[in-house]
Design a protein around this motif. Structure first.
Motif, short mmCIF file in Angstrom:
data_model
loop_
_atom_site.label_atom_id
_atom_site.label_comp_id
_atom_site.label_asym_id
_atom_site.label_seq_id
_atom_site.Cartn_x
_atom_site.Cartn_y
_atom_site.Cartn_z
N ALA A 192 -4.61 -10.39 -2.24
CA ALA A 192 -3.56 -9.56 -2.83
C ALA A 192 -4.15 -8.54 -3.81
CB ALA A 192 -2.53 -10.44 -3.53
N VAL A 193 -5.07 -9.01 -4.66
CA VAL A 193 -5.69 -8.14 -5.66
C VAL A 193 -6.49 -7.02 -4.98
CG1 VAL A 193 -7.56 -8.07 -7.36
CG2 VAL A 193 -5.75 -9.80 -7.54
N GLU A 194 -7.25 -7.36 -3.95
CA GLU A 194 -8.05 -6.35 -3.26
C GLU A 194 -7.16 -5.31 -2.58
OE1 GLU A 194 -10.52 -8.76 -0.81
OE2 GLU A 194 -11.71 -9.49 -2.50
N THR A 195 -6.00 -5.73 -2.07
CA THR A 195 -5.06 -4.80 -1.47
C THR A 195 -4.56 -3.80 -2.51
OG1 THR A 195 -4.32 -6.38 0.22
CG2 THR A 195 -2.79 -4.60 -0.35
N ILE A 196 -4.23 -4.29 -3.69
CA ILE A 196 -3.73 -3.42 -4.77
C ILE A 196 -4.81 -2.44 -5.21
CG2 ILE A 196 -2.98 -3.41 -7.18
CD1 ILE A 196 -1.59 -6.13 -6.56
N GLY A 237 4.47 1.65 -15.09
CA GLY A 237 3.77 0.58 -14.38
C GLY A 237 4.62 -0.05 -13.30
N LEU A 238 3.97 -0.70 -12.34
CA LEU A 238 4.67 -1.29 -11.20
C LEU A 238 4.59 -2.81 -11.23
CD1 LEU A 238 3.50 0.96 -8.20
CD2 LEU A 238 5.66 1.10 -9.45
N MET A 239 5.66 -3.44 -10.73
CA MET A 239 5.66 -4.88 -10.45
C MET A 239 5.96 -5.06 -8.97
SD MET A 239 6.92 -7.26 -13.52
CE MET A 239 8.70 -7.04 -13.39
N LEU A 240 5.09 -5.79 -8.28
CA LEU A 240 5.24 -6.10 -6.86
C LEU A 240 5.54 -7.59 -6.74
CD1 LEU A 240 1.96 -4.23 -5.84
CD2 LEU A 240 4.27 -3.29 -5.70
N LEU A 241 6.79 -7.91 -6.47
CA LEU A 241 7.25 -9.30 -6.46
C LEU A 241 7.64 -9.69 -5.05
CD1 LEU A 241 9.54 -9.08 -9.63
CD2 LEU A 241 7.08 -9.60 -9.53
N SER A 243 13.39 0.12 -12.80
CA SER A 243 14.12 0.68 -11.66
C SER A 243 13.62 0.01 -10.39
CB SER A 243 13.92 2.20 -11.56
OG SER A 243 12.53 2.51 -11.40
N ILE A 244 14.51 -0.22 -9.45
CA ILE A 244 14.11 -0.81 -8.16
C ILE A 244 13.63 0.32 -7.25
CG2 ILE A 244 14.85 -2.10 -6.12
CD1 ILE A 244 16.88 -3.53 -7.86
N GLU A 245 12.34 0.31 -6.95
CA GLU A 245 11.75 1.35 -6.10
C GLU A 245 11.75 0.96 -4.64
OE1 GLU A 245 10.84 4.28 -7.35
OE2 GLU A 245 11.46 3.60 -9.33
N ARG A 246 11.78 -0.32 -4.38
CA ARG A 246 11.79 -0.80 -2.98
C ARG A 246 12.28 -2.23 -2.98
NH1 ARG A 246 7.06 0.74 1.17
NH2 ARG A 246 7.80 -0.32 3.06
N ILE A 247 13.12 -2.52 -2.02
CA ILE A 247 13.56 -3.91 -1.82
C ILE A 247 13.80 -4.08 -0.33
CG2 ILE A 247 15.96 -3.32 -2.41
CD1 ILE A 247 16.19 -6.26 -3.48
N LYS A 304 0.83 -1.21 0.00
CA LYS A 304 0.00 0.00 0.00
C LYS A 304 0.87 1.26 0.00
CE LYS A 304 -4.07 -1.84 2.44
NZ LYS A 304 -4.85 -1.74 3.71
N GLU A 305 1.89 1.26 0.86
CA GLU A 305 2.79 2.42 0.94
C GLU A 305 3.47 2.68 -0.40
OE1 GLU A 305 5.63 1.71 3.98
OE2 GLU A 305 4.15 1.70 5.61
N THR A 306 3.93 1.62 -1.02
CA THR A 306 4.67 1.76 -2.28
C THR A 306 3.77 2.29 -3.39
OG1 THR A 306 6.11 -0.07 -1.64
CG2 THR A 306 6.11 0.57 -3.95
N ILE A 307 2.54 1.77 -3.48
CA ILE A 307 1.62 2.26 -4.49
C ILE A 307 1.30 3.74 -4.24
CG2 ILE A 307 -0.76 2.07 -5.34
CD1 ILE A 307 -0.45 -0.99 -5.02
N ALA A 308 1.12 4.11 -2.97
CA ALA A 308 0.84 5.51 -2.63
C ALA A 308 1.99 6.42 -3.03
CB ALA A 308 0.56 5.63 -1.13
#
Length: 364
Positions: free
Chosen positions: A74-78, A210-214, A281-285, A40-44
């Motif tokens: 997971a989908v509902e969180t996104i 676009g984002l990828m959350l892995l 680009s790596i936005e968070r790890i 949630k934080e990352t999407i925000a």
């Protein structure tokens, strides 16, 4: 011309029976729950709503969705996070529609997945059968990609480990954690090839911005595979199979020819793969605490993990060894969990039992 080999198919146990994945995936569910706030934080912070202005529909893909209910959470969180992002920028009246693509192998139980979709879902649902090591979506069509507890599955077992004439022949074992350096290198090379392919394909499918959350199980930097909690979890299946071989229930040759296509990357290996690809680009790890835990303490951990193995690997195991050994194998596995895994877990440090959340953004 290079030959094209289809990825090997390893699917979770379908249906909603007592041994099904739907009823025995609490470990994977815990990984999603632990990652929820970080997602949630990352999407925000990182989702560029302006890049999607021309899109009337936000398209989300969950890769390796299995049968639910974890994928729905997971989908509902996104979706909740995307809606909040629009609201925080005064764009509540412009929130697009959502379409969600649930992806897994063609043999996945999509019937169960779709019959258990939440009735109050706020998205259009579609199934996309196929391996995520293959092209799945049209060019620049996805806005958010999610995958949890899936990327440790390789597209195939490294060829060298089943070749008796190879120095990487993995005799007597089904995994690389406690094997020799040649076996470890073979798995590492396969893991790097697969991640390279995965990123290459997603770079074609994800829109700019676009984002990828892995979210995946990983091997900590600088830690030998034999010291990783999640590796021991898998390695004990091999130990249990070898016990059956010593009892004459199966042949040792059968064990020698059975290897699991599972590789846990380190954070450094993941970062290097993203850098080589160059499109993200790596936005968070970060590592997230998601150690295995029993429903009622260590007394139940052995039963929970055996149920987890049965739901995730029974079909793979029985296809190779036959159906008549599964109960005996799981009895041995529970014993090994009690005698080896739980003591190891108690003395290991927390960093060796966590999951890795990597958030990537498609470069413009």
């Amino acid at each position: 011309m290079e030959s094209i080999r289809s990825p090997e198919v390893y699917t979770m146990k379908g249906g909603d029976g007592p041994h099904s994945y739907a009823k025995n995936s609490t470990l994977q569910r815990h990984v999603i729950e632990v990652a929820k706030e970080a997602m949630k934080e990352t999407i925000a912070e990182k989702l560029d709503v302006g890049a999607f202005n021309s899109s009337k529909t936000i398209k989300i893909a969950d890769l390796g969705c299995s049968v639910g209910p974890n994928t729905f959470e997971a989908v509902e969180t996104i979706i909740e996070a995307v809606r909040s992002k629009y609201g925080s920028q005064g764009l509540s009246s412009q929130i697009p529609q959502f379409q969600v693509f649930f992806n897994d192998h063609v043999s996945n139980d999509f019937n169960l997945l779709f019959t258990t979709l939440p009735r109050d879902k706020q998205y259009y649902a579609a199934g996309v059968p196929g391996s995520f090591y293959e092209r799945l979506f049209p060019e620049a069509s996805l806005h958010v990609v999610h995958s949890s507890s899936s990327l440790h599955w390789l597209s195939r077992v490294p060829e060298e480990v089943t070749n008796k004439n190879s120095p990487a022949w993995n005799k007597g074992r089904i995994h690389y954690a406690n094997s020799g350096d040649e076996v470890i290198r073979a798995y590492k090379a396969q893991g790097e090839r697969d991640m390279e392919k995965f990123l290459q394909l997603r770079a074609q499918e994800v829109v700019n911005g676009g984002l990828m959350l892995l979210n995946s199980t990983f091997n900590p930097n600088g830690t030998h595979p034999s010291q990783c909690v999640s590796h021991l979890f898998v390695d004990l299946i091999g130990s249990s199979l070898m016990e059956l071989a010593r009892k004459g229930r199966i042949s040792e040759e059968k064990v020698d020819s059975f290897n699991l296509p599972i590789y846990l990357m380190t954070p450094q290996e993941m970062e290097a793969a993203v850098e080589r690809n160059g499109c993200f680009s790596i936005e968070r790890i970060e590592t997230l605490a998601s150690r295995p835990r029993g429903n009622g303490g260590n007394e139940s951990l052995d039963h929970q993990m055996a149920a987890h193995i049965r739901a995730g690997m029974e079909d793979t195991i029985t296809q190779h060894f036959g159906e008549d050994i599964i109960d005996e194998l799981l009895d041995l596995y529970r014993k090994n969990i009690r005698e080896i895994f739980i003591p190891f877990l108690a003395k290991s440090d927390g960093a060796k039992g966590e999951s890795l959340l990597v958030v990537l953004k498609r470069k413009y």
